[in-house]
Design a protein around this motif. Structure first.
Motif, short mmCIF file in Angstrom:
data_model
loop_
_atom_site.label_atom_id
_atom_site.label_comp_id
_atom_site.label_asym_id
_atom_site.label_seq_id
_atom_site.Cartn_x
_atom_site.Cartn_y
_atom_site.Cartn_z
N LEU A 156 0.84 -1.19 0.00
CA LEU A 156 0.00 0.00 0.00
C LEU A 156 0.88 1.24 0.00
N ARG A 157 0.26 2.39 -0.27
CA ARG A 157 0.98 3.66 -0.14
C ARG A 157 0.78 4.28 1.24
N GLY A 158 -0.20 3.77 1.97
CA GLY A 158 -0.42 4.29 3.32
C GLY A 158 -1.66 3.67 3.94
N ALA A 159 -1.76 3.79 5.27
CA ALA A 159 -2.94 3.32 5.99
C ALA A 159 -3.28 4.34 7.07
N PHE A 160 -4.56 4.66 7.19
CA PHE A 160 -5.04 5.62 8.18
C PHE A 160 -5.76 4.87 9.29
N PHE A 161 -5.58 5.32 10.52
CA PHE A 161 -6.25 4.64 11.62
C PHE A 161 -6.75 5.65 12.64
N GLY A 162 -7.66 5.18 13.48
CA GLY A 162 -8.23 6.01 14.54
C GLY A 162 -9.14 5.18 15.41
N ALA A 163 -9.73 5.81 16.42
CA ALA A 163 -10.72 5.22 17.33
C ALA A 163 -10.11 4.31 18.39
N GLU A 164 -8.91 3.80 18.16
CA GLU A 164 -8.23 2.93 19.11
C GLU A 164 -6.75 3.31 19.15
N PRO A 165 -6.06 2.96 20.24
CA PRO A 165 -4.61 3.15 20.24
C PRO A 165 -3.95 2.10 19.35
N LEU A 166 -2.82 2.46 18.77
CA LEU A 166 -2.04 1.53 17.95
C LEU A 166 -0.85 1.07 18.77
N HIS A 167 -0.78 -0.24 19.03
CA HIS A 167 0.32 -0.79 19.81
C HIS A 167 1.51 -1.09 18.90
#
Length: 504
Positions: free
Chosen positions: A277-288
């Motif tokens: 991928l060129r990128g991934a967006f995340f939210g709503a939870e912490p990323l460990h």
């Protein structure tokens, strides 16, 4: 002529599906349709489901493709580099308008002084107000709506109560546009372009009926180059289907819960599949850290955080500089308070408290988010002048283990709670793979029918063979860190090492 007929057919289709999904109907109708919409949708053939998703998603896509919306995004791109004195002048004016709007609400009418005092020192007036917590808002949401507001133009939305207390909030059109424009500013900064780069959404949407056992495990909106990808069907056995679909669409970006991205990464890695991928967006939870490593290894890309809340009181973006989260000051007045309620010192961890600068239809002032962070010192080499905070410590979600060993993000199970009333607190507890216990602290008005509906809607999300038990309790204990956990799983999972859980 063909275009005219296509347009009319699309309008009719959107109208039908809006009523099925409860979109664009009044509150009384929405209550009726909310119990029917998914039960109807899940019976549609795949082609009709795809039409429904595409028709509804296209409505928002058209709005976000409009000149006015694009102009707002461009404006925000410029504002992030404004000089500090211009920022302060802008925030001062916006905050004054928000306070004057709040002065016309039942909750704040006796707390906020006359207009002259507000305009002379809006920040001082704001700081003189008490902080606001979720419980107070949940008890009487209508008290935060201005008396002269046109309620028919407000969009009602519910939170699931993952931080302890579910509540109903309202958005005006301006706050919706600003939040979406800030999200697009965030994505554009790392190269994700409007309608050009195909993006997959890995949220908790019940897009694909859980009983479906063969692909496609996604539904899409081609005009927006957007796919809603089921997180409920992610497993090692299905990973090749996900891989082939992403390859077929030349998918460039993914967006979703960290736990969902992690589950897909593990499923693909277990079969030796890698997709760049060129990128991934995340939210709503912490990323460990263990999740980040697995996702980066599987997809070979960077991950970008967008912190936001359903209450829309504060948001922050991680940009290409990767130097903390830049607070979106254009749309929020934020504070970080220590345990005594005073301003935390730079570098000191405290609770994030926010005030929306756009949602004058539902004014939450000095709203306690329950999330912890700290202010970072100094400027950022990227040239953005907004203040920066460290990654926010928010709710921690456990991955739930299904009978076949696949992992399901607990965030997927928040959706049934958003349509519920009369629930003070809720928690999902798992001790064995084949059973989920839903602990409910009921409020006045909670009846057996509510429990049955909640159990039924959760069951619809889960694979066959998982038992759902609704259990009413007087209180829900905090975890060992003194925080509330929406989901707790005590099921042992195979671990590849000390970094974290793997697929069973």
């Amino acid at each position: 002529m063909l275009r005219i007929w296509a347009s009319r057919a699309e309008v009719i289709t959107v109208g039908i599906f809006r009523r099925i999904f409860g979109w664009g109907v009044n509150r009384k109708e929405a209550v009726v349709y909310s119990g029917l919409r998914y039960s109807i949708y899940r019976k549609f053939p795949v082609r009709l489901q795809s039409m429904a998703v595409s028709a509804i998603a296209s409505v928002r896509w058209r709005h976000e493709s409009s000149p006015a919306f694009r102009k707002l995004v461009v404006r925000l791109q410029k504002m992030q580099y404004w000089p500090l004195e211009d920022i302060e002048e802008y925030r001062r004016g916006r905050l004054a308008e928000v306070l004057l709007s709040a002065r016309n609400t039942p909750y704040y009418e006796d707390m906020i002084p006359e207009e002259e005092a507000v305009r002379n020192d809006p920040a001082g007036v704001l700081k003189s107000l008490p902080v606001l917590d979720k419980r107070t808002v949940a008890q009487n949401p209508a008290a935060f709506i201005p008396k002269d507001a046109d309620r028919s133009k407000l969009v009602r939305h519910g939170t699931s109560g993952t931080t302890g207390f579910p509540l109903k909030v309202y958005w005006n059109r301006e706050s919706i546009d600003w939040e979406r424009a800030l999200i697009w500013r965030h994505r554009l900064a790392v190269g994700c372009r409007f309608g050009v780069d195909w993006t997959g959404m890995l949220g908790g949407h019940r897009i694909v009926p859980i009983e479906q056992t063969s692909p496609p495990f996604w539904r899409e909106c081609p005009p927006a180059k957007l796919s809603y990808i089921s997180t409920y069907h992610i497993s090692p056995d299905n990973s090749s289907f996900y891989f082939s679909y992403m390859k077929e669409r030349s998918m460039a970006f993914l967006s979703g819960y960290p736990s969902s991205l992690y589950a897909l990464a593990l499923a693909m890695s277990s079969n030796g599949l890698e997709y760049r991928l060129r990128g991934a967006f995340f939210g709503a939870e912490p990323l460990h850290d263990f999740q980040r490593k697995a996702i980066e290894d599987a997809f070979g890309c960077g991950l970008w955080d967008f912190y936001g809340l359903t209450e829309r009181v504060v948001s922050a973006s991680e940009f290409e500089c990767r130097n903390g989260l830049h607070v979106n000051w254009e749309n929020s007045f934020f504070e970080i308070l220590d345990s005594s309620g005073r301003d935390a010192e730079p570098g000191q961890t405290g609770e994030l408290v926010g005030t929306s600068l756009s949602n004058t239809g539902f004014t939450l002032l000095r709203y306690r988010t329950g999330d912890m962070t700290r202010l970072m010192e100094g400027g950022c080499p990227c040239g953005r002048t907004s203040p920066r905070i460290m990654a926010v410590s928010t709710k921690t979600e456990d991955l739930l283990v299904m009978p076949d060993g696949s992992l399901l993000s607990a965030s997927n199970l928040t959706f049934p709670f958003k349509g519920m009333s009369h629930i003070r607190q809720s928690q999902i507890y798992q001790k064995v793979p084949g059973e989920l216990i839903v602990r409910i602290v009921p409020d006045i008005g909670f009846v057996d029918e509510d429990a049955e509906r909640l159990g039924r809607e959760i069951q619809e999300i889960l694979p066959a063979g998982v038992k759902v038990v609704i259990r009413r309790v007087e209180s829900i204990p905090l975890n060992s860190s003194g925080k509330f956990s929406f989901a707790v799983s005590e099921v042992d999972r195979e671990k590849p090492g000390p970094e974290g859980p793997g697929l069973a």
